[in-house]
Design a protein around this motif. Structure first.
Motif, PDB file in Angstrom:
ATOM      1  N   ARG A   1      43.168  45.480  36.062  1.00 38.11           N
ATOM      2  CA  ARG A   1      43.185  44.299  35.183  1.00 38.11           C
ATOM      3  C   ARG A   1      43.803  43.090  35.886  1.00 38.11           C
TER       4      ARG A   1
ATOM      5  N   LEU B   1      42.223  39.362  36.744  1.00 35.84           N
ATOM      6  CA  LEU B   1      42.813  38.079  36.355  1.00 35.84           C
ATOM      7  C   LEU B   1      42.924  37.129  37.539  1.00 35.84           C
TER       8      LEU B   1
ATOM      9  N   ARG C   1      38.642  35.973  40.441  1.00 40.42           N
ATOM     10  CA  ARG C   1      37.370  35.721  39.791  1.00 40.42           C
ATOM     11  C   ARG C   1      36.261  35.942  40.811  1.00 40.42           C
TER      12      ARG C   1
ATOM     13  N   ASP D   1      37.719  32.376  28.185  1.00 37.91           N
ATOM     14  CA  ASP D   1      37.550  31.937  29.575  1.00 37.91           C
ATOM     15  C   ASP D   1      38.747  31.134  30.081  1.00 37.91           C
TER      16      ASP D   1
ATOM     17  N   ARG E   1      42.008  32.662  30.129  1.00 38.32           N
ATOM     18  CA  ARG E   1      43.069  33.669  30.106  1.00 38.32           C
ATOM     19  C   ARG E   1      43.284  34.287  31.477  1.00 38.32           C
ATOM     20  N   SER E   2      42.879  33.580  32.533  1.00 33.25           N
ATOM     21  CA  SER E   2      43.017  34.085  33.901  1.00 33.25           C
ATOM     22  C   SER E   2      44.299  33.564  34.540  1.00 33.25           C
ATOM     23  N   TRP E   3      44.590  34.088  35.731  1.00 33.83           N
ATOM     24  CA  TRP E   3      45.825  33.693  36.420  1.00 33.83           C
ATOM     25  C   TRP E   3      45.823  32.202  36.762  1.00 33.83           C
ATOM     26  N   CYS E   4      44.656  31.658  37.024  1.00 35.02           N
ATOM     27  CA  CYS E   4      44.589  30.231  37.368  1.00 35.02           C
ATOM     28  C   CYS E   4      44.932  29.336  36.175  1.00 35.02           C
ATOM     29  N   ASP E   5      45.020  29.903  34.984  1.00 32.88           N
ATOM     30  CA  ASP E   5      45.388  29.126  33.795  1.00 32.88           C
ATOM     31  C   ASP E   5      46.894  29.083  33.580  1.00 32.88           C
TER      32      ASP E   5
END
Length: 557
Positions: free
Chosen positions: A48, A52, A55, A507, A509-513
């Protein structure tokens, strides 16, 4: 003799855009317990987290996470006989229990493999032929001490005697029996130097470091060739040796090939996915994954795994978990009281790879109540409750109010931690220190609760106090947003619940956010429950230990 050293060297320089995480496949001679789940949640958290952070960069990028069941061998034949059911039926029943367990605990595998799957049995036979074609297999009359529970032959140096003078494995304590039979042998000794070079060839090949040292110590003595088949008269439940219908493939060779099967072996396109980036395993099967497996692969001209992550075991109330002590922990049973998310959190929060963890109902109750209910859950309830947020919105920060709040030490402390949080937790995830990820998040949430108490938003009355109240709520919700994104690999459902409540789109909820970003416009909260985790009350026979008396001190692995 280093027959493939040039090949081993070339492996270390190859980089591919993928993530391939594995658990061991679990033997179906008994029902799953909390130790099996621990392997799965570690691998799931890695998978997981990789999703995250990484991508997909192209259509060729891929992410694989496999787990499953190992269903061949003498132990399985005996277990089915003991249950008075056909062996295929027995395997299906136990395999289904593992599959159900992993579904219940949100283990996000991309393939659940069974060694009885048709594509796997074909892969095993193809791999056998590859070893045979390179001259690494020969036939011999073999005699030695065989341990049925461990499915392996043992040398005299690996044995001990109990009080009754019965010989048993020095490592596992399981009894052995003298066996003489015709076997096919693998030239393991020819690949000893290659395996050592593979272990030493790249940094962090085997982690934690103590297990790499254990492997290298084991490899200081010459390795004997190993038996890789069993007569079908003794082990009929297995994959048939392609060149000899009277023999079954050794269960460990069969089982290890599952990782190749998942990648698509023997189809040529499997090379786009091979090798695994990290293989998660318990310390009791280190020899098989750290010596036999790379030797088999190198002998077949294939690259060994990039990394082995070895974890320790779980005791129960400081005692070894065993059927005879009636203390085997069934995760599904405990999940009724603690929830699957609660048990995931506990295992990853308390588990340390280099040392055995200790399970106790007192401890898990204390931790879940203190951290998920009182710290994380309470902060969410405060922000979203009708008392302080009757309009149920994500408010906009008032710049003047924020400047005023920055003069307060608790505010500055909280924001400093928030800016450090993504990088600190990223490094801890990459080093598989999940407990340190949680430590950072809980420290962040404690600081935010302190900020909330210090700024007293409940005193912000009337129109004049509204900008300050909205700013406090907005800042706190930003902390909740970031901590929920970070905790997704550990508690995916609870994190999703928080992000859903805060109306964070899928879209984003990733580490870059993970950058501080306050809402530019007032937005509504989702119309869902604000209670994140309900406090647990143990049966009256159990008395939870106060938090201050049960604090656990850990060292970095």
């Amino acid at each position: 003799m280093m027959r493939n050293l040039h090949l081993v060297r070339s492996f270390c320089s190859q980089i591919k855009p993928y993530s391939f995480v594995t658990t061991p496949i679990f033997y179906v001679n008994a029902a799953p317990h909390i130790g099996h789940l621990y392997s799965a949640v570690i691998a799931d958290a890695i998978h997981r987290f990789n999703g995250l952070v990484n991508r997909p960069q192209s259509s060729h990028s891929t992410s694989i996470f496999c787990t499953g069941t190992d269903e061949h061998g003498t132990k399985i034949q005996q277990a089915a006989q003991n249950h008075s059911v056909p062996v295929a039926t027995y395997c299906q029943q136990i395999s289904d229990r593992y599959r159900g367990l992993f579904n219940n605990f949100d283990i996000s595998h991309t393939r659940f493999i069974r060694t009885t799957d048709q594509d796997h049995m074909l892969a095993v036979q193809h791999f056998w032929k590859a070893l045979e074609a390179t001259g690494n297999i020969y036939s011999a009359q073999y005699s030695g001490w065989y341990c049925i529970p461990d499915e392996t032959f043992l040398t005299e140096s690996q044995l001990k005697e109990n009080d009754q003078g019965i010989k048993m494995s020095a490592e596992s304590g399981h009894p052995v029996e003298w066996t003489e039979e015709k076997n096919f042998m693998f030239r393991l000794n020819c690949y000893q130097d290659d395996v050592v070079h593979w272990i030493k060839g790249c940094k962090d090949r085997v982690v934690p470091e103590k297990f790499q040292k254990i492997l290298l110590d084991f490899l200081q003595d010459p390795l004997p060739d190993i038996s890789i088949s069993r007569p079908k008269t003794r082990v009929s439940w297995g994959v048939e040796v392609p060149s000899d219908s009277s023999q079954s493939v050794y269960v460990w060779l069969d089982a290890l090939v599952n990782y190749l099967t998942v990648a698509g072996y023997p189809k040529e396109e499997f090379r786009q996915k091979w090798p695994p980036t990290v293989q998660v395993l318990g310390k009791d099967i280190l020899k098989f994954h750290g010596v036999y497996w790379p030797a088999f692969l190198i002998a077949a001209g294939l690259e060994p795994p990039k990394q082995l992550l070895v974890h320790s075991h779980w005791t129960v109330d400081n005692q070894k978990m065993s059927k005879s002590k009636f203390n085997v922990i069934d995760p599904n049973e405990r999940a009724v009281l603690y929830t699957p998310e609660g048990i995931r959190y506990f295992l990853l929060r308390e588990g340390v790879a280099h040392s055995d963890g200790n399970y106790s109902d007192t401890k898990i109750c204390r931790i879940l109540n203190a951290e998920l209910a009182d710290t994380f859950g309470n902060l969410l309830s405060r922000c979203c409750g009708k008392v302080l947020n009757p309009e149920a919105v994500i408010p906009v920060v008032d710049r003047a109010s924020l400047e005023s709040l920055l003069a307060i030490e608790a505010t500055q402390r909280m924001l400093d931690l928030l800016h450090e949080l993504p990088e600190k937790t990223r490094l801890n995830y990459q080093q598989y220190n999940f407990y340190l990820v949680v430590d950072c998040v809980i420290q962040m949430l404690h600081a935010t609760n302190n900020f909330f108490e210090t700024t007293t938003p409940w005193k912000c009355k009337g129109p004049d106090g509204k900008p300050k109240l909205q700013t406090i709520l907005a800042v706190t919700m930003e902390v909740l947003r970031q901590t929920a994104i970070i905790l997704q690999p550990i508690v995916p459902r609870l994190s999703g619940q928080v992000l859903d409540k805060l109306n964070v789109s899928g879209d984003h909820r990733s580490w870059c956010d993970l950058k501080v970003q306050f809402s530019q416009r007032e937005r509504p909260l989702a119309d869902s429950e604000s209670v994140l985790f309900r406090r647990i009350v143990l049966p009256k026979t159990e008395t939870p230990v106060p938090v201050s008396k049960a604090k656990k001190v850990k060292t970095k692995s």
